[in-house]
Scaffold this motif. Structure first.
Motif, PDB file in Angstrom:
ATOM      1  N   GLU A   4       0.854  -1.166   0.000  1.00  0.00           N
ATOM      2  CA  GLU A   4       0.000   0.000   0.000  1.00  0.00           C
ATOM      3  C   GLU A   4       0.900   1.229   0.000  1.00  0.00           C
ATOM      4  O   GLU A   4       1.897   1.276   0.714  1.00  0.00           O
ATOM      5  N   SER A   5       0.539   2.222  -0.772  1.00  0.00           N
ATOM      6  CA  SER A   5       1.312   3.458  -0.787  1.00  0.00           C
ATOM      7  C   SER A   5       0.992   4.263   0.465  1.00  0.00           C
ATOM      8  O   SER A   5      -0.157   4.361   0.870  1.00  0.00           O
ATOM      9  N   GLU A   6       2.007   4.822   1.049  1.00  0.00           N
ATOM     10  CA  GLU A   6       1.837   5.746   2.155  1.00  0.00           C
ATOM     11  C   GLU A   6       3.141   6.490   2.347  1.00  0.00           C
ATOM     12  O   GLU A   6       4.196   6.037   1.909  1.00  0.00           O
ATOM     13  N   PRO A   7       3.110   7.638   2.987  1.00  0.00           N
ATOM     14  CA  PRO A   7       4.343   8.389   3.208  1.00  0.00           C
ATOM     15  C   PRO A   7       5.317   7.583   4.053  1.00  0.00           C
ATOM     16  O   PRO A   7       4.915   6.887   4.983  1.00  0.00           O
ATOM     17  N   LEU A   8       6.592   7.665   3.711  1.00  0.00           N
ATOM     18  CA  LEU A   8       7.603   6.941   4.476  1.00  0.00           C
ATOM     19  C   LEU A   8       8.046   7.698   5.711  1.00  0.00           C
ATOM     20  O   LEU A   8       8.555   7.131   6.641  1.00  0.00           O
ATOM     21  N   GLU A   9       7.865   9.004   5.708  1.00  0.00           N
ATOM     22  CA  GLU A   9       8.305   9.813   6.832  1.00  0.00           C
ATOM     23  C   GLU A   9       7.195   9.899   7.863  1.00  0.00           C
ATOM     24  O   GLU A   9       6.380  10.797   7.836  1.00  0.00           O
ATOM     25  N   GLN A  10       7.145   8.937   8.779  1.00  0.00           N
ATOM     26  CA  GLN A  10       6.158   8.956   9.836  1.00  0.00           C
ATOM     27  C   GLN A  10       6.852   9.346  11.131  1.00  0.00           C
ATOM     28  O   GLN A  10       7.952   8.880  11.418  1.00  0.00           O
ATOM     29  N   PRO A  11       6.222  10.175  11.941  1.00  0.00           N
ATOM     30  CA  PRO A  11       6.831  10.510  13.227  1.00  0.00           C
ATOM     31  C   PRO A  11       6.892   9.280  14.116  1.00  0.00           C
ATOM     32  O   PRO A  11       6.043   8.383  14.019  1.00  0.00           O
ATOM     33  N   ALA A  12       7.896   9.225  14.965  1.00  0.00           N
ATOM     34  CA  ALA A  12       8.060   8.075  15.853  1.00  0.00           C
ATOM     35  C   ALA A  12       6.829   7.865  16.721  1.00  0.00           C
ATOM     36  O   ALA A  12       6.515   6.744  17.106  1.00  0.00           O
ATOM     37  N   THR A  13       6.096   8.929  17.027  1.00  0.00           N
ATOM     38  CA  THR A  13       4.909   8.800  17.855  1.00  0.00           C
ATOM     39  C   THR A  13       3.805   8.030  17.149  1.00  0.00           C
ATOM     40  O   THR A  13       2.873   7.582  17.778  1.00  0.00           O
ATOM     41  N   ALA A  14       3.900   7.847  15.829  1.00  0.00           N
ATOM     42  CA  ALA A  14       2.879   7.114  15.083  1.00  0.00           C
ATOM     43  C   ALA A  14       3.035   5.608  15.238  1.00  0.00           C
ATOM     44  O   ALA A  14       2.168   4.862  14.837  1.00  0.00           O
ATOM     45  N   LEU A  15       4.143   5.152  15.811  1.00  0.00           N
ATOM     46  CA  LEU A  15       4.377   3.728  15.960  1.00  0.00           C
ATOM     47  C   LEU A  15       3.569   3.166  17.123  1.00  0.00           C
ATOM     48  O   LEU A  15       3.447   3.791  18.176  1.00  0.00           O
ATOM     49  N   MET A  16       3.030   1.973  16.923  1.00  0.00           N
ATOM     50  CA  MET A  16       2.280   1.278  17.957  1.00  0.00           C
ATOM     51  C   MET A  16       3.239   0.853  19.079  1.00  0.00           C
ATOM     52  O   MET A  16       4.388   0.499  18.804  1.00  0.00           O
ATOM     53  N   PRO A  17       2.792   0.878  20.326  1.00  0.00           N
ATOM     54  CA  PRO A  17       3.653   0.415  21.418  1.00  0.00           C
ATOM     55  C   PRO A  17       4.159  -1.003  21.140  1.00  0.00           C
ATOM     56  O   PRO A  17       3.407  -1.860  20.689  1.00  0.00           O
ATOM     57  N   GLY A  18       5.429  -1.236  21.379  1.00  0.00           N
ATOM     58  CA  GLY A  18       6.043  -2.535  21.135  1.00  0.00           C
ATOM     59  C   GLY A  18       6.605  -2.698  19.738  1.00  0.00           C
ATOM     60  O   GLY A  18       7.241  -3.691  19.438  1.00  0.00           O
ATOM     61  N   THR A  19       6.381  -1.704  18.867  1.00  0.00           N
ATOM     62  CA  THR A  19       6.902  -1.763  17.501  1.00  0.00           C
ATOM     63  C   THR A  19       8.373  -1.364  17.495  1.00  0.00           C
ATOM     64  O   THR A  19       8.770  -0.429  18.173  1.00  0.00           O
TER      65      THR A  19
END
Length: 187
Positions: A4-19
């Motif tokens: 799936e296309s999506e921006p590669l620059e995601q803020p670290a806060t967007a990561l799920m806990p444990g990722t």
């Protein structure tokens, strides 16, 4: 596996806990890059790795040759530290490539030398995120299916590699940005 296309620059806060998010260019995430091509068996393929910026990543590029029974080129990355002992359920690979079919290969200390857990994916010529679960991988040794391996536990992964072995000679290029492992089914 799906893309799936999506921006590669995601803020670290967007990561799920444990990722766990690992950047291919970051020496704190990967301590060693090893190039392994068909030249180990007499082939003529060649490849190199070069840092790129905006966004930061590593470009793996070269020429795949089918001469002398050749036909593969790979870049293998050794994790700098062992992964936290979580149950990871999915992987997200962020790349930009050339439209060829590549393999994502994972190694653990619990499989024989030369064997890898392998998932094929068809790249596009855009930046993409590719999603995998352990069920997408099968054991392979020199292109042949290997059975009776231990179940793939993503927390045991010690090496990550990308291989081109699509039986098409010519130039190739893939930019590796990051790989993330998540306790959720999709990242």
């Amino acid at each position: 596996m799906n893309a799936e296309s999506e921006p590669l620059e995601q803020p670290a806060t967007a990561l799920m806990p444990g990722t766990v998010a690992l950047e291919f260019y970051n020496p704190e995430h990967f301590s060693l890059v090893q190039l392994v091509h068909d030249t180990v068996m007499g082939g003529r393929s060649e490849g190199s790795v070069k840092a790129v910026s905006e966004p930061a990543g590593l470009r793996f590029f070269g020429n795949l040759s089918l001469a002398n029974n050749g036909g593969f080129a790979s870049a293998e990355f050794k994790l700098a530290k062992a992964l936290a002992p979580h149950i990871y359920r999915s992987i997200k690979l962020n790349i930009a490539a050339d439209g060829r079919q590549y393999q994502l290969r994972l190694k653990t200390p619990y499989i024989p030398q030369g064997v890898a857990y392998v998932a094929d994916f068809n790249s596009t010529k855009d930046k993409q995120s590719y999603y995998f679960t352990p069920a997408d991988f099968n054991g392979r040794y020199r292109g042949r299916l290997v059975t009776n391996l231990p179940e793939l536990r993503l927390a045991d992964v010690s090496h990550v590699s990308v291989m081109l072995a699509d039986q098409t000679s010519g130039a190739f290029s893939i930019v590796l940005y990051s790989i993330s492992l998540s306790p959720a089914q999709a990242i």
